[in-house]
Every structure is written in C-alpha cells, then in structure tokens.
Design a protein around this motif. Structure first.
Motif, PDB file in Angstrom:
ATOM      1  N   MET A   1     -28.422 -43.238 -28.098  1.00 41.02           N
ATOM      2  CA  MET A   1     -27.243 -42.904 -27.311  1.00 41.02           C
ATOM      3  C   MET A   1     -27.174 -41.430 -26.903  1.00 41.02           C
ATOM      4  O   MET A   1     -26.395 -41.055 -26.037  1.00 41.02           O
ATOM      5  CB  MET A   1     -25.958 -43.233 -28.097  1.00 41.02           C
ATOM      6  N   GLY A   2     -27.981 -40.576 -27.536  1.00 34.77           N
ATOM      7  CA  GLY A   2     -27.895 -39.148 -27.256  1.00 34.77           C
ATOM      8  C   GLY A   2     -26.774 -38.514 -28.067  1.00 34.77           C
ATOM      9  O   GLY A   2     -25.847 -39.190 -28.518  1.00 34.77           O
ATOM     10  N   GLU A   3     -26.865 -37.200 -28.263  1.00 35.68           N
ATOM     11  CA  GLU A   3     -25.846 -36.505 -29.045  1.00 35.68           C
ATOM     12  C   GLU A   3     -24.480 -36.644 -28.374  1.00 35.68           C
ATOM     13  O   GLU A   3     -24.308 -36.368 -27.188  1.00 35.68           O
ATOM     14  CB  GLU A   3     -26.208 -35.021 -29.178  1.00 35.68           C
ATOM     15  N   ARG A   4     -23.489 -37.091 -29.155  1.00 40.01           N
ATOM     16  CA  ARG A   4     -22.113 -37.328 -28.697  1.00 40.01           C
ATOM     17  C   ARG A   4     -22.069 -38.321 -27.525  1.00 40.01           C
ATOM     18  O   ARG A   4     -21.163 -38.289 -26.718  1.00 40.01           O
ATOM     19  CB  ARG A   4     -21.431 -36.010 -28.309  1.00 40.01           C
ATOM     20  N   GLY A   5     -23.082 -39.184 -27.429  1.00 39.94           N
ATOM     21  CA  GLY A   5     -23.074 -40.217 -26.407  1.00 39.94           C
ATOM     22  C   GLY A   5     -23.196 -39.688 -24.992  1.00 39.94           C
ATOM     23  O   GLY A   5     -22.613 -40.255 -24.062  1.00 39.94           O
ATOM     24  N   VAL A   6     -23.992 -38.624 -24.804  1.00 36.23           N
ATOM     25  CA  VAL A   6     -24.078 -37.996 -23.478  1.00 36.23           C
ATOM     26  C   VAL A   6     -24.715 -38.924 -22.436  1.00 36.23           C
ATOM     27  O   VAL A   6     -24.571 -38.688 -21.237  1.00 36.23           O
ATOM     28  CB  VAL A   6     -24.871 -36.669 -23.552  1.00 36.23           C
ATOM     29  N   ARG A   7     -25.386 -39.978 -22.889  1.00 37.85           N
ATOM     30  CA  ARG A   7     -26.027 -40.876 -21.927  1.00 37.85           C
ATOM     31  C   ARG A   7     -25.086 -41.968 -21.437  1.00 37.85           C
ATOM     32  O   ARG A   7     -25.468 -42.811 -20.622  1.00 37.85           O
ATOM     33  CB  ARG A   7     -27.263 -41.519 -22.570  1.00 37.85           C
ATOM     34  N   LEU A   8     -23.850 -41.966 -21.932  1.00 46.67           N
ATOM     35  CA  LEU A   8     -22.880 -42.993 -21.556  1.00 46.67           C
ATOM     36  C   LEU A   8     -21.724 -42.376 -20.774  1.00 46.67           C
ATOM     37  O   LEU A   8     -21.396 -41.200 -20.940  1.00 46.67           O
ATOM     38  CB  LEU A   8     -22.319 -43.682 -22.809  1.00 46.67           C
ATOM     39  N   SER A   9     -21.100 -43.187 -19.952  1.00 52.40           N
ATOM     40  CA  SER A   9     -19.882 -42.740 -19.262  1.00 52.40           C
ATOM     41  C   SER A   9     -18.711 -42.791 -20.238  1.00 52.40           C
ATOM     42  O   SER A   9     -18.803 -43.363 -21.333  1.00 52.40           O
ATOM     43  CB  SER A   9     -19.600 -43.646 -18.068  1.00 52.40           C
ATOM     44  N   GLY A  10     -17.584 -42.208 -19.833  1.00 51.00           N
ATOM     45  CA  GLY A  10     -16.403 -42.224 -20.689  1.00 51.00           C
ATOM     46  C   GLY A  10     -15.937 -43.630 -21.001  1.00 51.00           C
ATOM     47  O   GLY A  10     -15.591 -43.952 -22.146  1.00 51.00           O
ATOM     48  N   GLY A  11     -15.933 -44.495 -20.005  1.00 52.92           N
ATOM     49  CA  GLY A  11     -15.509 -45.872 -20.219  1.00 52.92           C
ATOM     50  C   GLY A  11     -16.453 -46.638 -21.127  1.00 52.92           C
ATOM     51  O   GLY A  11     -16.024 -47.450 -21.952  1.00 52.92           O
ATOM     52  N   GLN A  12     -17.766 -46.371 -20.993  1.00 53.19           N
ATOM     53  CA  GLN A  12     -18.742 -47.034 -21.860  1.00 53.19           C
ATOM     54  C   GLN A  12     -18.576 -46.582 -23.303  1.00 53.19           C
ATOM     55  O   GLN A  12     -18.651 -47.394 -24.230  1.00 53.19           O
ATOM     56  CB  GLN A  12     -20.153 -46.750 -21.345  1.00 53.19           C
ATOM     57  N   ARG A  13     -18.349 -45.281 -23.510  1.00 53.54           N
ATOM     58  CA  ARG A  13     -18.110 -44.800 -24.876  1.00 53.54           C
ATOM     59  C   ARG A  13     -16.876 -45.467 -25.482  1.00 53.54           C
ATOM     60  O   ARG A  13     -16.854 -45.824 -26.659  1.00 53.54           O
ATOM     61  CB  ARG A  13     -17.934 -43.273 -24.879  1.00 53.54           C
ATOM     62  N   GLN A  14     -15.854 -45.660 -24.660  1.00 51.59           N
ATOM     63  CA  GLN A  14     -14.631 -46.259 -25.185  1.00 51.59           C
ATOM     64  C   GLN A  14     -14.866 -47.730 -25.555  1.00 51.59           C
ATOM     65  O   GLN A  14     -14.361 -48.218 -26.566  1.00 51.59           O
ATOM     66  CB  GLN A  14     -13.507 -46.156 -24.147  1.00 51.59           C
ATOM     67  N   ARG A  15     -15.665 -48.413 -24.779  1.00 54.41           N
ATOM     68  CA  ARG A  15     -15.936 -49.825 -25.106  1.00 54.41           C
ATOM     69  C   ARG A  15     -16.791 -49.955 -26.371  1.00 54.41           C
ATOM     70  O   ARG A  15     -16.626 -50.902 -27.140  1.00 54.41           O
ATOM     71  CB  ARG A  15     -16.599 -50.519 -23.912  1.00 54.41           C
ATOM     72  N   ILE A  16     -17.700 -48.994 -26.599  1.00 57.83           N
ATOM     73  CA  ILE A  16     -18.452 -48.976 -27.863  1.00 57.83           C
ATOM     74  C   ILE A  16     -17.490 -48.807 -29.037  1.00 57.83           C
ATOM     75  O   ILE A  16     -17.589 -49.479 -30.068  1.00 57.83           O
ATOM     76  CB  ILE A  16     -19.495 -47.835 -27.864  1.00 57.83           C
ATOM     77  N   ALA A  17     -16.509 -47.885 -28.880  1.00 57.66           N
ATOM     78  CA  ALA A  17     -15.533 -47.649 -29.948  1.00 57.66           C
ATOM     79  C   ALA A  17     -14.670 -48.885 -30.195  1.00 57.66           C
ATOM     80  O   ALA A  17     -14.327 -49.201 -31.344  1.00 57.66           O
ATOM     81  CB  ALA A  17     -14.652 -46.456 -29.592  1.00 57.66           C
ATOM     82  N   ILE A  18     -14.327 -49.606 -29.131  1.00 55.45           N
ATOM     83  CA  ILE A  18     -13.527 -50.831 -29.278  1.00 55.45           C
ATOM     84  C   ILE A  18     -14.341 -51.901 -30.002  1.00 55.45           C
ATOM     85  O   ILE A  18     -13.836 -52.597 -30.897  1.00 55.45           O
ATOM     86  CB  ILE A  18     -13.038 -51.319 -27.894  1.00 55.45           C
ATOM     87  N   ALA A  19     -15.629 -52.029 -29.631  1.00 56.09           N
ATOM     88  CA  ALA A  19     -16.494 -52.998 -30.315  1.00 56.09           C
ATOM     89  C   ALA A  19     -16.616 -52.648 -31.797  1.00 56.09           C
ATOM     90  O   ALA A  19     -16.612 -53.529 -32.665  1.00 56.09           O
ATOM     91  CB  ALA A  19     -17.882 -53.008 -29.658  1.00 56.09           C
ATOM     92  N   ARG A  20     -16.688 -51.367 -32.119  1.00 52.71           N
ATOM     93  CA  ARG A  20     -16.756 -50.908 -33.515  1.00 52.71           C
ATOM     94  C   ARG A  20     -15.518 -51.350 -34.283  1.00 52.71           C
ATOM     95  O   ARG A  20     -15.599 -51.823 -35.422  1.00 52.71           O
ATOM     96  CB  ARG A  20     -16.883 -49.383 -33.526  1.00 52.71           C
TER      97      ARG A  20
END
Length: 596
Positions: free
Chosen positions: A488-507
């Motif tokens: 995912m890269g440090e602090r999820g730099v390879r993802l958009s803001g919305g994608q990071r939020q969906r990862i957090a929701i899945a978690r």
C-alpha cells in the motif's frame, strides 16, 4: 511547530551514575557478563605477564656471560613470549565476542522496551512530545548506549585491571619511585574529573539539539504535500538548517571540551612515563637494579600510562552515554494516566450490540486545562441502536468517541459500557469490543490483506475478502498490481482518500465488535462511493450498536436518534423530523446544508 519541551535544558548529574538505569536490562545476562569478565581478567593477566617474560629474556638471555648458553636460553624465552601472545589473543577474542554480543542484545532489549512503552502512552503524551524526539531516543541514544556496553565499558574495565595490575607490580618492585608516580597520578585524575563533568553536560545538550532537528524533519516529511502546496520548501529547509546549526554548535563545544581532556591526559601520562623511565635509568646506573628489571619497569610504566590514557577516553564515552541513558530512562519512567486496573471487571460479551451510558461527563484536554470540551454530557445508546452525534465544529463530538475508547479519562462523571464503568475494565478487553472508522483513516505500509485484518490478525483470507466486499473495496483492490497482496505504500500513498476510507471500513467490519464508532466515515467519498459504502455500513450496523459522528446531516437522517452537541453540551435529542420541527440548532444546520 514548536520543538518538544522534553528537549529543554535540565540539570545534569555529576557522574555516569545515570547508566545504573540499564541494570534491569543487564541482569538477565549475568552468565555472559561473568564469562566476559573472566576472559577480560585472563587477557589482562596475560598482558601483565609479558614484562616478566621480557625481564627473563634480557637478564637470562642477553646479559649472560656464556654466549652459547645464552643462545640456547633465548629460544625458551621466546617460546614463553609466544605463549603469552597466544593466550592474550585467545582471551581477547573471547572477550570481544561476548562483550559485542552483550552490547547488541542489551541495546535490542532497550529499544524494544522503549518502543513498547511509548505505544502504551495515552494521546496526552504526544501533546507535549514530538514524534521526532521519540525516534531520536530510539535510534541515536540507544546507539550511544550500545557503544558503551559493547565496547567502551569492556575496554575501560580491561585497562582498569591492567592499570591496577601494572601499578601493583611497580609498587612491589620499585616502591620509592612509585610513591612519586602515585602523587603525579592524583594530579592527573582530579582535573580529568572536572573536564569530564563538562563533557557530560555538553553531551546531553548536544543530544537534545539533535533530537530537535529530528522532530522538525519528521513533522515536515509527514506533511510534504502541504509543504509543497504552500511553496514552503526553502523556509522549512532553512528552519531545519538552523536546528542542525544549533546542534553543530553544541557538538563543537562538546568536542572542544573533550579534546582538552584528551590533550591533558596524554601530556600528563607522557610525563608519568618519562618520570618513571628517568628514575629507572638512574637506578641502573647506580647498580641497584638490572637492565631486565629496568625493561620490566618501563613496560609496566607504559601499560600504566596507556591504561590511564584509555580510561580518560572511556570516561568521556561513559559521560556521553550517561546523557543518552538519562533520556531513555526519562522516557521509560513516563507513566500513562490511562492504565488497566489491578482487578478489572469485564462484562460479558453482548450478543445484540453494546449499551453505552455517559453520566454527566466533564472533560478538558490536558494541553488546554482552562477550555472545557465536554460539560455535563449525559448520553445513552441502547443495544442495537444507532445514535448520531452532530453539531458545529469543536462541539465535542470526536472527543466523546476518544473518551469511549479511553484514550483520555474524564475529569467528572463516568462512562459505562454494558453496565460496567470503562475505567474498571481491562484496556485491551475494552478496545476489543469497539470497532472504529476514523475521520482520517490510517493505512500501514503493508499489503491490503494485512491492513484489513489489522484489528483481527487471526482472520482467514476468505473473511478478509468478505469484509472488503461488504465495504465495496474489493473492486479497486483486485485492480491493484498484486491484488490483495499489493504493497500500500507508506501511509497508503498509493490509494485515493476514498479508497483508504473503504479499507478502514472493511477493517472495522472484519473486527465484528458489538460497538461501532463512525467518525465522518464517508467524508472522503464521492457521491457514488458514498451510496455504496453507506449501504455497506447500514448492513454492518445490524446486530450491533453504532455511534456516528457526522457533519453532513444527509448521512444521519436515518439514525434511530440524533444527539446535538453545542459548546460541549447536549442541547437537543430526537429523530431528524423531530429536530427539524423543533426549530433549534439542528434545524438551522439542516437548513444551511439542505438549502445549499
């Protein structure tokens, strides 16, 4: 942007006693320490035997009148010298290995202890301690300690043993000369101690200034997009340069003091050596000692002078490491106010969602003691109920979630979870019962699979995939180069803001806790993604209690109950329709948002 208060000047102790804080990390390895001391003593003894063998060589092999007998005897004396050299090499190698192992092992244990201790600190700790300061202590300070434990301390002990042994042999063989040498030695030790205290104070100050520079670098590097968007690169580089210049200036003062110490020790020990040599030559000329005796005396004097010089260097290293040890012990001595009670009371795991109760809760952040954030807040969430917290920015909505997670303790009132006060529950048990989707989701530098199962590491791949599907994250994860195994890269730099939020929701969905906290969980999503994730969240909220914080009122209209906070107080409660009809704070917020 201010530097940490922990880097401010402190009164320094006057000796390396601060290293005593390392004793708990040293004790478990007493056997290795005993063996290292044994080999150290044997190596020192071998060194001290060398002058005796040299005396025998000179008096028995070189000064003998019978040249044939002398030639035969020389072989035996050289064999003795070689035997001493072999013993010295073997014992020194064993000592070096054991001491190096101890240095690496103790430093690793120290780093682990400091890191684990920092992870247990409450957020209040990081309100006055910068991340860069902690990183500096974990890296620079522990490296200094490793240098002392794995090298300097052993070197100092070895030279102390050799110096004492050489001094003893010199006193035994030349008592009158050594009384004069001892007086000179005292004149060396006293000024060295004064120099050493100054070196130690400057070493501590130098380490603090390096930590200040590390704190600035960590803060700025973590905010590179903001720095670049404000074209502040030159300004930040200048600020870092100023910090490094201050560190350089302090390091120069420390080096100057240490250089003066080194010069004094070398000159004084040379004087000590020459005085002993002069007295020895006078004794040979007077016929009171043999040439071999003189050679032995010279070598012992050289060993003593060398030991004093090395001890002066080692003392400087010890003083510098004492400053590092002080800083590390300060960190380890920091007690978090948020701890599990000695006898926790953990309520049974609920089936249909948790019950939450705030009873007249008052709270002020430790960094803002005069600014109340929550004032007499009373709030109930029934099992299986969805309650939304809304209100203007700064009303205390996110603070209520932080208190429920027991990141802080309230100054007044209490909070109950499933009928038990949360400050009487085991911290891990409490937080395992709560799932959270934060406003700013954190993505770790691992794979998508690892990030989703972060809150439940034992979950199977199939369970992770099911949680990703429920959060509408699978469709973009499968498009990544390695799918779920993509870094995912440090602090999820390879993802958009919305994608990071969906990862957090899945978690949060995978964690499957009876209480779900949503802090602006859809704030970074576009309209289409928000509809998908909102549907996923509604599915995830079934059979559990949910506390939702939202600024966008469209996301909370279907909540069972809406609680309105304003200036830290509960001012209204009800459904969306009831609050709009009431015409109060919620109605004004709704009018502004929906009209817009």
């Amino acid at each position: 942007m201010a530097t940490s208060s922990t880097s401010s000047a402190r009164p320094a102790a006057q000796s390396p006693r601060s290293l005593s804080g390392l004793l708990p990390f040293v004790r478990p390895y007493w056997l290795a320490i005993a063996l290292a001391l044994l080999f150290l003593t044997l190596a020192a003894a071998a060194t001290l035997l060398f002058p005796v063998a040299l005396r025998h060589l000179i008096d028995g092999g070189l000064v003998s009148a019978d040249k044939g007998q002398a030639a035969m005897g020389l072989r035996g004396y050289f064999v003795q010298l070689f035997g001493v050299a072999v013993a010295l090499g073997v014992f020194s190698a064993a000592r070096f290995y054991l001491v190096s192992w101890l240095g690496e092992r103790i430093t690793a244990d120290l780093r682990n202890a400091v890191y684990a201790h920092v992870l247990r600190q409450s957020p209040a700790f990081f309100e006055h301690t910068q991340t860069g300061e902690v990183i500096s202590r974990l890296s620079t300070d522990t490296t200094l300690v490793q240098t002392v434990v794995g090298s300097s301390l052993s070197l100092g002990l070895r030279n102390a043993v050799m110096g004492i042994g050489a001094l003893g042999m010199l006193v035994w063989t030349n008592p009158q000369v050594m009384l004069q040498v001892l007086l000179i030695l005292l004149l060396v030790v006293v000024p060295s101690t004064w120099f050493g205290r100054r070196v130690r104070r400057l070493s501590r100050a130098s380490q603090d200034r390096v930590a200040d520079a590390s704190a600035i670098a960590t803060e700025v590097i973590n905010a590179i997009p903001v720095v670049q968007s404000h074209t502040a690169e030159a300004r930040e580089a200048s600020r870092f340069a100023d910090a490094t210049e201050r560190a350089f200036g302090t390091a120069v003062r420390r080096t100057r003091a240490r250089a003066a110490l080194v010069a004094f020790v070398i000159i004084s020990t040379a004087a000590l050596l020459l005085w002993g040599l002069y007295q020895g030559t006078q004794a040979v000329l007077a016929g009171s000692i043999t040439p071999g005796h003189l050679g032995q005396t010279v070598v012992y004097t050289i060993i003593l002078a060398g030991a004093v010089a090395v001890l002066g260097e080692v003392y400087g290293d010890l003083l510098r490491a004492a400053g590092a040890s002080e800083r590390l012990m300060e960190l380890l001595a920091t007690e978090s106010p948020i701890r599990s009670p000695a006898q926790p009371v953990n309520p049974p795991w609920p089936e249909g969602g948790s019950a939450v109760l705030f009873e007249s809760v008052d709270f002020r952040y430790p960094s803002r003691p005069d600014d109340p954030t929550l004032r007499g807040v009373s709030l109930r969430v029934n099992p299986g109920e969805t309650v939304a917290l809304v209100g203007p920015s700064g009303a205390g909505k996110t603070t209520a979630l932080a208190l429920l997670l027991r990141q802080y303790d309230p100054q007044g009132g209490r909070i109950l979870l499933d009928g038990a006060p949360i400050d009487g529950m085991d911290l891990q048990h409490l937080r395992q019962r709560i799932g959270i989707v934060p406003q700013e989701p954190v993505i770790f530098s691992g794979s998508a699979l690892d990030n989703i199962r972060y809150g439940r590491p034992e979950a199977s791949d199939a369970e992770v995939r099911a949680a990703a599907q429920a959060a509408y994250a699978e469709e973009f994860i499968e498009r990544l180069p390695q799918g779920y195994d993509t870094f995912m890269g440090e602090r999820g730099v390879r993802l958009s803001g919305g994608q990071r939020q969906r990862i957090a929701i899945a978690r949060a969905i995978l964690k499957n806790a009876p209480l779900l906290l949503l802090d602006e969980a859809t704030s970074a999503l576009d309209a289409q993604s928000e509809r998908m994730v909102q549907a996923a969240l509604e599915s995830a909220m079934r059979d559990r209690s949910t506390l939702v914080v939202a600024h966008r009122l469209a996301t909370v209209q279907r909540a069972d109950r809406i609680v309105v906070l304003d200036h830290g107080r509960v001012v209204e409660q009800g459904t969306h329709a009831e609050l709009v009809a009431l015409g109060g704070v919620y109605a004004r917020l709704a009018a502004l948002q929906f009209q817009t």
